[in-house]
Design a protein around this motif. Structure first.
Motif, PDB file in Angstrom:
ATOM      1  N   ARG A   1      17.936  50.446   8.863  1.00  0.00           N
ATOM      2  CA  ARG A   1      17.981  51.857   8.464  1.00  0.00           C
ATOM      3  C   ARG A   1      19.088  52.614   9.180  1.00  0.00           C
ATOM      4  NH1 ARG A   1      16.187  50.924   4.157  1.00  0.00           N
ATOM      5  NH2 ARG A   1      13.939  50.721   3.734  1.00  0.00           N
TER       6      ARG A   1
ATOM      7  N   GLU B   1       9.198  50.542   1.700  1.00  0.00           N
ATOM      8  CA  GLU B   1       9.658  51.922   1.882  1.00  0.00           C
ATOM      9  C   GLU B   1      10.428  52.389   0.655  1.00  0.00           C
ATOM     10  OE1 GLU B   1      11.889  51.631   5.505  1.00  0.00           O
ATOM     11  OE2 GLU B   1      10.130  51.929   6.797  1.00  0.00           O
TER      12      GLU B   1
ATOM     13  N   GLU C   1      -0.309  56.727   1.003  1.00  0.00           N
ATOM     14  CA  GLU C   1      -0.103  56.746   2.455  1.00  0.00           C
ATOM     15  C   GLU C   1      -1.407  57.170   3.104  1.00  0.00           C
ATOM     16  OE1 GLU C   1       3.109  59.533   2.802  1.00  0.00           O
ATOM     17  OE2 GLU C   1       1.740  61.226   3.019  1.00  0.00           O
TER      18      GLU C   1
ATOM     19  N   SER D   1       5.201  51.935   8.480  1.00  0.00           N
ATOM     20  CA  SER D   1       6.635  52.121   8.338  1.00  0.00           C
ATOM     21  C   SER D   1       7.216  52.763   9.587  1.00  0.00           C
ATOM     22  CB  SER D   1       6.926  53.016   7.122  1.00  0.00           C
ATOM     23  OG  SER D   1       8.229  53.566   7.224  1.00  0.00           O
TER      24      SER D   1
ATOM     25  N   THR E   1      10.244  53.686   9.925  1.00  0.00           N
ATOM     26  CA  THR E   1      11.187  54.717   9.507  1.00  0.00           C
ATOM     27  C   THR E   1      10.470  56.037   9.240  1.00  0.00           C
ATOM     28  OG1 THR E   1      12.256  52.893   8.358  1.00  0.00           O
ATOM     29  CG2 THR E   1      13.123  55.109   7.938  1.00  0.00           C
ATOM     30  N   LEU E   2       9.323  55.959   8.597  1.00  0.00           N
ATOM     31  CA  LEU E   2       8.614  57.172   8.190  1.00  0.00           C
ATOM     32  C   LEU E   2       7.522  57.559   9.173  1.00  0.00           C
ATOM     33  CD1 LEU E   2       8.249  55.957   4.517  1.00  0.00           C
ATOM     34  CD2 LEU E   2       9.710  57.833   5.256  1.00  0.00           C
TER      35      LEU E   2
ATOM     36  N   LEU F   1      10.834  56.450   0.545  1.00  0.00           N
ATOM     37  CA  LEU F   1      12.068  56.831   1.231  1.00  0.00           C
ATOM     38  C   LEU F   1      13.157  56.969   0.192  1.00  0.00           C
ATOM     39  CD1 LEU F   1      13.404  57.040   4.085  1.00  0.00           C
ATOM     40  CD2 LEU F   1      13.976  54.643   3.828  1.00  0.00           C
TER      41      LEU F   1
END
Lengths: 90, 173, 944
Positions: C616, C810, C864, C898, C900-901, C941
C-alpha cells in the motif's frame, strides 16, 4: 487396472485417462423450452447399454470417443472424434 | 532381473527446446529443411545429416505438433522461432522450457519399471511416448547410443525438482 | 509331540546354519530354511497360540497359510515389533524375538482362557443382542482391552518398499507339477512366461509324494534352464484385476503385472474333518504333516493316528513309516478302502470309522482320539486327510463360474473369462500324468491367446476317476467344540443357529456368524459351512454359490501398498529465492507457494500485515507463476473465446486485456482470468491456479466438438509470472524495462511485449491487489534474473498468498471457488458486468436466461465489523453463518483484519434483502457468539 486403447497413443492403463461422460447433443438453446434445457443439464440416460463417451488421455491432452458397454464395462471401440458424425449416422 | 552395472541419471546437456503446432507446422519444418517424422508419436534426427544417436531430434506429438531439441548454435530452433513469431499462418510457436534428463545404464529399465507403466521392450524403434511417471505427464524417448539404450525424459519444468529427486533415489539404490 | 528327524531327502533346511531365536522369552534354535512355526515344532512346542474367541490352545494346523492359528508379534534385528506375522510361512531369521498374540499374561498362562467358561453366554451373534442400554460403554472398553490380534508399535519406522510394473505374455500362478508343465508348454510356444509360487521352492505337493518327486524335480530343472521362463518363489498373487492386471507380493515389494494370458495352477486347499476338539494342538491336516516331514524333517508325533477318506491318507501312512514314525492306525471314514492300503502291512487300517472327539492331555495337546464305536486310540497326533477344496479365490476374482461336481465332491471352474485358463487339481484333475497333460494344454492355449489367436477345443479333457473328497466329514457333537472355522471359533451349532435365525444363505450366514471373516478368509471353513447349511435345508452344494471372493488372497502389508509414497508437487522457477527469504510454504493446487515470509521476531499476523503495508505504501512483489496460462492461435481464436467466456473478445484490440469469466453449461461460475490479445490471431490468458489443468482440458473438449480453426498451448508451467504492485511499481519497473510504462503509452488493462531485466517478457497492467501493478510473464528458466532485478529494486518487499488475499479483499475482488460455490451464478457474485448476454452464444448463456428470470437468490456483499466487536476479540471466520430473525440468511466467504483500513472486513453470500449498503447484519462466530456487522459498498478501499 483396465486398459483403454487410445487411438493416438495405443493401449494405456486407466489412470492415464479422464472421462467426460456420454456424447450428447445439446438442444438448440434458442429453440428449446426451459424444461428441455434443464433435462439436458441435469438428467442422464442411465439404462445400461453401449454408450459413446468422451475420454481424454491426460498426458497428451487428446480427447477421443470410446464405445463402452456400461453393463459389462467392456470398451468395444475407440476412435478419433472426427469420425463421430459418420459413426453416429450408422 | 539383470545384474551388473547400475543405472545412471543426468541432466540433459544444455540444449534448446522449442515446439511448433498447427495445420501447417509440418510444412514449416520442411521449409527449413528439418525432418518431419513420418508417423504420429515418432521421432527422427533433426536433419538428414544428424546421426541416429544425435542429441538433435525432432519428435511428432500426435499429428500436428512437433517438438525440437537442438544443441550447438540451435540454428534450426532460431529459425523456427523467427518464422512463428512473425505469425506464420497455421504454424504456431510453443515455448518449451522442459525439465530434461537422460536415464541410462544396464538397469535403466528397472528404474523405469518403478515409475512408468509402459512396456518399452515391445515398442517399435523411434517412438515418442506421452505417459505418466509417478503422477507427472512426461515425454519419453528411447534411443540407442554408443552407451547402450538411453531414455530421454522431458516434463513440465515445475515438476522437475520432484521428478529428479525421486529418480535419483531409485538410481542410487 | 513333534520332533526333528534325521536328514530327509530334499529337505529345505540347512543343518549347517543354526539360527538362535526367542519365543515368549525362552531361547530356541532352528535352522536356516525353517519357518518360525517349524522351528518351534521341532523343539516340541505344541501350543503356539490362543484362539480368537475362546482362547483355546492352538498349534500347527494347515502349515500352508490356510489358517491363522499361529499369528505372532515378531521383532527382528532389522525392525521393531511387527504384528500379524504368520509363523507357518515366515522364514526364521537369527535373533528373532517372537511373541504370541491375543493372550493375557503370556501364552502358557493366558488368563483369557477362562472366557471359554462363559461360552454358554456367548452364542453366535451374541453381541447383536447383548449390551443394549447404559452399560454398553463399560462392556465396550473391556472387550476392546482383551480383543485384537497384536499391537501396533507407534514408533515403528516408515519403511518404503518399491513397487514395480512388469509385463509378460503368460502368467502362471502356482509352480506345482501342473504349473511347471504349463510354463514349459507356453515357453515352447514362444511366450515369455512369468511363473510364481508362494512357497520358498517350486514343486508343490508333487515334491512330497514319493512317486512323483523325481519327475517334478526334472521339471524344475527344465524351467530353470529355459530363458523364456522367469520363476519367482516366495511370491503370491494377491489379486486379479481388470484386463489381466495381477498384484504379486513378495516380502520386499509388490509387482503389478500386466499379462497377456493368465493360467491358474493354484491347486487345492485340504479341508479338515469336523468333530469335537478337532482344534487341539496335534490335530492337523495330512498335507501339513507332509510339509513338515519333507521340508523340515519334522515328525508330527511319536504315535500318529490318521483319519482319512482317500488314498492320500494311506500314502501319508506309508511315508511316515518309511521315516520310522509310528502309525497307531489308519482310520478311514469310507465303508471300504480297497487297494489304497497297499504297502501298509503291520499298520492297523479300519474302515467305516466315525470319530467322536479328540482328547486333550495334561499339556493341552491331543493325547487320544475317541471313536463313536467307543474305542479310544492313544496318539499324540491326529492327521486329517478327508478332502480338498479348490484354491479358486483368484479364479473367482477373475470372474470364473464354478460349479459343484457331485462325482468329485469339489467345485470346478466351468466357465472362465477370455484370457484366463486353469490347470491341475484346481480343475479337479488329480491323476499325476493327467495334471501334467492338463498343464501342457493350458500353456499352449494361453500362449496362443497372448499372441492374439486361440486354439480350438481340446480333443479330450482328462477325467478324474477317483473320489478324493469325502462328501460330509462333519460329525457334530452334543457338547460342541466341533470347530468349522478355527479363526473365529465357530462351531457347527453356531451355523445351525444362524440358519435358524433366518440367516440361511451362505452370504447371510457368513455375516451373522462371521464364518470365513477371519484372517484366513474361510479357506478351511467356507466349504464345510456351506455343506452344513445345505444339509440343514435338505439341499446340496449344487444349489448354492459360495461367498464372493475379493482381493487380497493373502494379507498384504500396508507398506507394500504405500510404496515409496510419491507426492507430486510443483516448484516455481524461483523457489530457491523464496527459501532464501525464509518463506513459510503452503500447498495450493499442487504447487509450493509462499504463504508469507518470516521476519525475525515477528508473528505470522505481523508479517502478513507488514507485507500488506509495503504494497500500500511503496511496492511489493509476489510470485504468481502458479497461475494457469493458455495461448490460443488461429483465425477462429477470438470467435472461440467469445463462445467460451461470458465477455466479447473478438472485438478486443491487440495490446489490451479484458476480464474473462468462465461458466459451466448450468450458468455457474467456474473460473476466471485475464485475457490478453497479443495479435490478431493470438490470445494469451490466465486462469486460477487450481483450475488450470481442468480449464485447459475443457477448452480442448469444446473444440473437439466445435472443430474451430484454432490451436491451444498450455503454458502454465513454461512461464513464470511476478506481480509488482503498489504506488511505486511503475517507477521501479520502468528502470529495468524498455517498455514505455507511462499511463498514456500503457493504459490500465493494457498488455505489452518487450524486455524486462534483459529477458523477453509479456507485461500486463494488473489490478487484482492494487490500482497500480504490473504482472510480468517470462520463460521459466529466465525467471531468476527477473525476480532478482525486481526484488532488489529499492524498497520492494516480497509478499505471499496471505497478504495477497487481504489486499484483494480490500479492493473488493472475489475469488472464484472461495467467494463463489457450486450454485453461484455471475449475477449473484456481482460479476454481471462481465456478461454480454447479447452475444449469439456462450457456454452457460441459455441457463443464465433462466437465472435472470428467476431473480437472484443470494448476493455477494461486503461487510465490516463494528470497531467495538473487534476490540472485544470477536473472531469471525469463513463459513460462519449470517443469522436474521433466527434463520440462516447467508454465510461469510472471506474475512480479514485490514491493516490499511484498521477494520475487520469481509465478503459474504447473503439473502438479497440484506444486500443494501448500511444494512445491519448479525454473524454467528465459531464460538456461538453473535457479532454485529454492517453491509458496506465494495471496494472497501478506493484508489490508493
Amino acid at each position: 487396472m483396465k486398459i483403454i486403447h487410445c487411438p493416438l497413443n495405443g493401449p494405456r492403463p486407466l489412470l492415464e485417462f479422464v472421462s467426460a461422460g456420454e456424447v450428447r447433443n445439446a438442444p438448440d438453446p434458442d429453440a428449446c423450452s426451459d424444461a428441455e434445457w434443464t433435462a439436458y443439464l441435469f438428467n442422464r440416460a442411465s439404462v445400461p447399454g453401449v454408450k459413446r463417451e468422451w475420454w481424454c488421455h491426460t498426458p497428451s491432452g487428446y480427447w477421443f470417443i470410446a464405445e463402452r458397454d456400461t453393463a459389462s464395462d467392456e470398451i468395444l471401440a475407440t476412435y478419433d472424434a472426427a469420425e463421430l458424425p459418420a459413426r453416429a449416422g450408422a | 532381473m539383470s545384474t551388473g552395472e547400475k543405472a545412471w541419471l543426468r541432466l540433459a546437456e544444455p540444449l534448446r527446446r522449442f515446439g511448433v503446432k498447427g495445420p501447417r507446422a509440418a510444412a514449416l519444418l520442411e521449409q527449413l529443411a528439418l525432418t518431419v517424422p513420418a508417423t504420429p508419436n515418432g521421432w527422427s534426427p533433426l536433419r538428414a545429416s544428424d546421426r541416429d544417436d544425435s542429441s538433435n531430434v525432432v519428435g511428432r506429438l500426435g499429428s500436428t505438433e512437433f517438438f525440437v531439441e537442438e544443441g550447438g548454435d540451435a540454428s534450426g530452433i532460431a529459425a523456427l522461432e523467427k518464422l512463428t513469431r512473425e505469425g506464420s499462418a497455421g504454424a504456431y510457436p510453443v515455448l518449451r522450457e522442459d525439465f530434461a534428463v537422460v536415464l541410462g545404464g544396464a538397469r535403466a529399465a528397472d528404474v523405469l519399471a518403478q515409475v512408468c507403466n509402459v512396456n518399452f521392450a515391445v515398442l517399435p524403434p523411434r517412438v515418442v511416448v506421452m505417459t505418466l511417471m509417478i503422477g507427472v505427464s512426461v515425454l519419453a524417448m528411447p534411443q540407442e547410443t554408443a552407451e547402450g539404450r538411453i531414455y530421454r525424459i522431458w516434463c513440465d519444468p515445475s515438476f522437475g525438482p520432484y521428478l529428479q529427486s525421486e529418480l535419483e533415489q531409485m538410481v542410487n539404490q | 509331540m513333534m520332533y526333528r528327524l534325521p536328514p530327509v531327502a530334499g529337505e529345505w533346511i540347512d543343518r549347517s546354519r543354526p539360527l538362535a531365536f526367542e519365543f515368549e522369552g525362552r531361547s530356541f534354535q532352528g535352522f536356516a530354511g525353517d519357518t518360525v512355526s517349524s522351528a518351534l515344532a521341532a523343539a516340541g512346542e505344541m501350543t503356539l497360540g490362543r484362539s480368537f474367541k475362546y482362547h483355546r490352545p492352538r498349534g500347527i494346523f494347515s502349515f500352508a497359510n490356510h489358517d491363522a492359528n499361529n499369528l505372532f508379534q515378531v521383532a527382528s534385528l532389522s525392525s521393531g515389533w511387527v504384528p500379524n506375522v504368520r509363523g507357518d510361512v515366515t522364514p526364521l531369521a537369527a535373533g528373532m524375538r517372537v511373541a504370541a498374540v491375543n493372550t493375557i499374561g503370556g501364552l502358557a498362562r493366558d488368563r483369557g482362557r477362562f472366557i471359554e467358561w462363559l461360552a454358554p453366554f456367548l452364542p453366535v451373534g451374541f453381541y447383536y443382542k447383548a449390551f443394549h442400554g447404559r452399560n454398553f460403554p463399560r462392556w465396550e472398553q473391556r472387550i476392546r482391552a482383551i480383543s485384537g490380534l497384536g499391537r501396533i508399535a507407534a514408533d515403528a519406522p516408515r519403511e518404503r518398499t518399491p513397487k514395480r510394473y512388469a509385463f509378460c505374455d503368460v502368467l502362471v500362478i502356482g509352480a506345482g507339477s501342473s504349473g511347471l508343465a504349463t510354463a514349459l508348454s507356453a515357453a515352447d510356444a514362444g511366450a515369455r512366461v512369468l511363473l510364481v509360487d508362494e512357497n520358498a521352492h517350486a514343486g508343490g505337493c508333487a515334491s512330497w509324494t514319493g512317486s512323483t518327486a523325481s519327475e517334478v524335480g526334472a521339471l524344475i530343472r527344465r524351467v530353470a534352464d529355459n530363458p523364456n521362463i522367469e520363476l519367482l518363489t516366495g511370491t503370491y498373487a494377491a489379486g486379479v484385476y481388470a484386463d489381466r492386471w495381477v498384484a504379486l507380493v513378495e516380502p520386499s515389494r509388490m509387482t503389478k503385472v500386466r499379462a497377456g494370458a493368465v493360467v491358474f495352477a493354484t491347486g487345492v486347499i485340504e479341508q479338515p474333518a469336523v468333530f469335537r476338539n478337532n482344534d487341539l494342538p496335534g490335530v492337523l491336516l495330512g498335507s501339513a504333516a507332509q510339509r513338515l516331514l519333507r521340508r523340515h524333517a519334522i515328525a508330527p508325533g511319536k504315535r500318529v493316528a490318521i483319519l482319512t477318506a482317500n488314498r492320500e491318507g494311506h500314502e501319508l501312512a506309508r511315508d511316515l513309516r518309511a521315516h520310522r514314525v509310528e502309525v497307531a492306525a489308519v482310520l478311514d471314514l469310507r465303508a471300504g478302502f480297497g487297494g489304497d492300503a497297499q504297502g501298509l502291512d503291520g499298520v492297523r487300517c479300519v474302515a467305516g470309522v466315525v470319530p467322536e472327539a479328540a482328547i486333550a492331555g495334561s499339556n493341552g495337546a491331543v493325547c487320544a482320539l475317541r471313536l463313536r464305536s467307543a474305542e479310544t486310540i492313544k496318539c499324540d497326533a491326529v492327521l486329517m486327510s478327508v478332502g480338498f477344496a479348490p484354491a479358486s479365490g483368484l479364479l473367482s476374482q477373475a470372474g470364473a463360474v464354478l460349479q459343484y461336481d457331485m462325482a468329485l465332491q469339489q467345485h470346478v471352474p466351468v466357465k472362465l473369462p477370455p484370457g484366463f485358463f486353469a490347470a491341475g487339481r484346481v480343475s479337479g484333475i488329480y491323476d499325476c500324468a493327467a495334471r501334467r497333460q492338463d498343464g501342457r494344454d493350458a500353456g499352449a492355449e494361453a500362449a496362443a491367446y497372448a499372441r492374439g489367436g486361440h486354439l480350438g477345443p481340446r480333443a479330450s479333457r482328462p477325467e478324474s476317476t477317483r473320489q478324493v473328497s469325502h462328501p460330509y466329514p462333519v460329525f457334530p457333537h452334543a457338547s460342541a467344540r466341533d470347530f468349522v472355522d478355527l479363526d473365529e471359533d465357530i462351531q457347527v451349532k453356531d451355523l445351525l443357529g444362524s440358519a435358524q435365525e433366518g440367516f440361511d444363505s451362505t452370504e447371510l450366514m457368513k455375516r451373522f456368524s462371521t464364518l470365513g471373516m477371519g484372517p484366513s478368509q474361510g479357506k478351511h471353513a467356507n466349504l464345510h459351512g456351506a455343506r452344513i447349511l445345505m444339509r440343514s435345508r435338505d439341499a446340496t452344494l449344487a444349489d448354492t454359490a459360495l461367498t464372493t471372493q475379493r482381493p487380497f488372497y493373502h494379507p498384504v502389508p500396508l507398506k507394500h501398498l504405500a510404496g515409496r509414497g510419491f507426492h507430486p508437487h510443483r516448484h516455481s522457477g524461483v523457489h530457491d529465492r523464496h527459501v532464501a527469504l525464509d518463506a513459510n510454504f503452503m500447498t495450493v493446487g499442487g504447487w509450493q507457494r509462499p504463504e508469507y515470509y518470516h521476519a525475525s521476531g515477528r508473528s505470522r499476523t505481523e508479517c502478513i500485515a507488514a507485507e500488506v503495508r509495503a504494497v500500500r505504501e511503496h511496492a511489493g512483489l509476489i510470485d504468481v507463476s502458479t497461475l494457469g496460462k493458455i495461448e490460443i492461435f488461429g483465425p477462429d481464436a477470438g470467435a472461440f473465446l467469445d463462445r467460451i467466456y461470458t465477455g466479447s473478445f473478438s472485438d478486443l484490440r491487440a495490446g489490451m486485456t479484458r476480464y474473462g469469466l468462465l461458466l459451466d453449461e448450468g450458468g455457474i461460475v467456474r473460473d476466471d482470468g485475464v485475457i490478453a490479445r497479443l495479435a490478431d490471431q493470438h490470445f494469451y490468458f490466465t486462469t486460477t491456479t487450481s483450475g488450470a489443468a481442468n480449464v485447459y482440458r475443457e477448452l480442448l473438449l469444446w473444440n473437439a466438438r466445435w472443430r474451430m480453426d484454432c490451436a491451444f498451448v498450455n503454458a502454465t508451467g513454461q512461464r513464470a509470472a511476478f506481480n509488482l504492485a503498489g504506488p511505486k511499481s511503475r517507477e521501479l519497473l520502468q528502470a529495468i524495462t524498455d517498455i514505455d510504462l507511462s499511463e498514456k503509452a500503457f493504459p490500465f488493462l493494457g498488455v505489452r511485449e518487450g524486455r524486462v531485466a534483459g529477458v523477453e517478457a509479456r507485461v500486463l497492467r494488473a489490478g487484482f491487489v492494487s490500482s497500480l501493478g504490473f504482472e510480468v510473464h517470462v520463460p521459466y528458466r529466465s525467471a531468476g534474473p527477473v525476480w532478482d532485478a525486481l526484488a532488489n529494486a529499492s524498497g520492494v518487499r516480497a509478499f505471499g498468498v496471505e497478504a495477497q488475499r487481504v489486499l484483494r479483499l480490500e479492493k473488493g475482488h472475489a475469488i472464484v471457488a472461495q467467494d463463489t460455490d457450486n450454485l453461484t451464478n455471475p449475477f449473484e457474485a456481482g460479476m454481471g458486468w462481465a456478461v454480454r448476454m447479447q452475444k449469439p452464444f456462450f457456454v452457460g448463456q441459455r441457463s443464465l436466461r433462466i437465472h435472470v428470470r428467476r431473480g437472484v437468490r443470494q448476493k455477494l456483499i461486503g461487510f465490516e465489523l463494528a470497531p467495538e466487536q473487534v476490540a472485544s476479540g470477536a473472531a469471525i471466520r469463513e463459513s460462519n453463518l449470517l443469522i436474521h430473525l433466527g434463520e440462516i440468511a447467508g454465510r461469510v466467504t472471506s474475512v480479514a483484519q485490514s491493516p490499511t483500513l484498521g477494520r475487520t472486513i469481509g465478503l459474504a453470500m447473503a439473502a438479497p434483502h440484506l444486500a443494501p449498503p448500511g444494512t445491519p447484519i448479525v454473524i454467528r462466530g465459531s464460538d456461538g457468539r453473535l457479532v454485529s456487522a454492517r453491509v458496506v459498498r465494495t471496494p472497501f478501499l478506493e484508489a490508493e
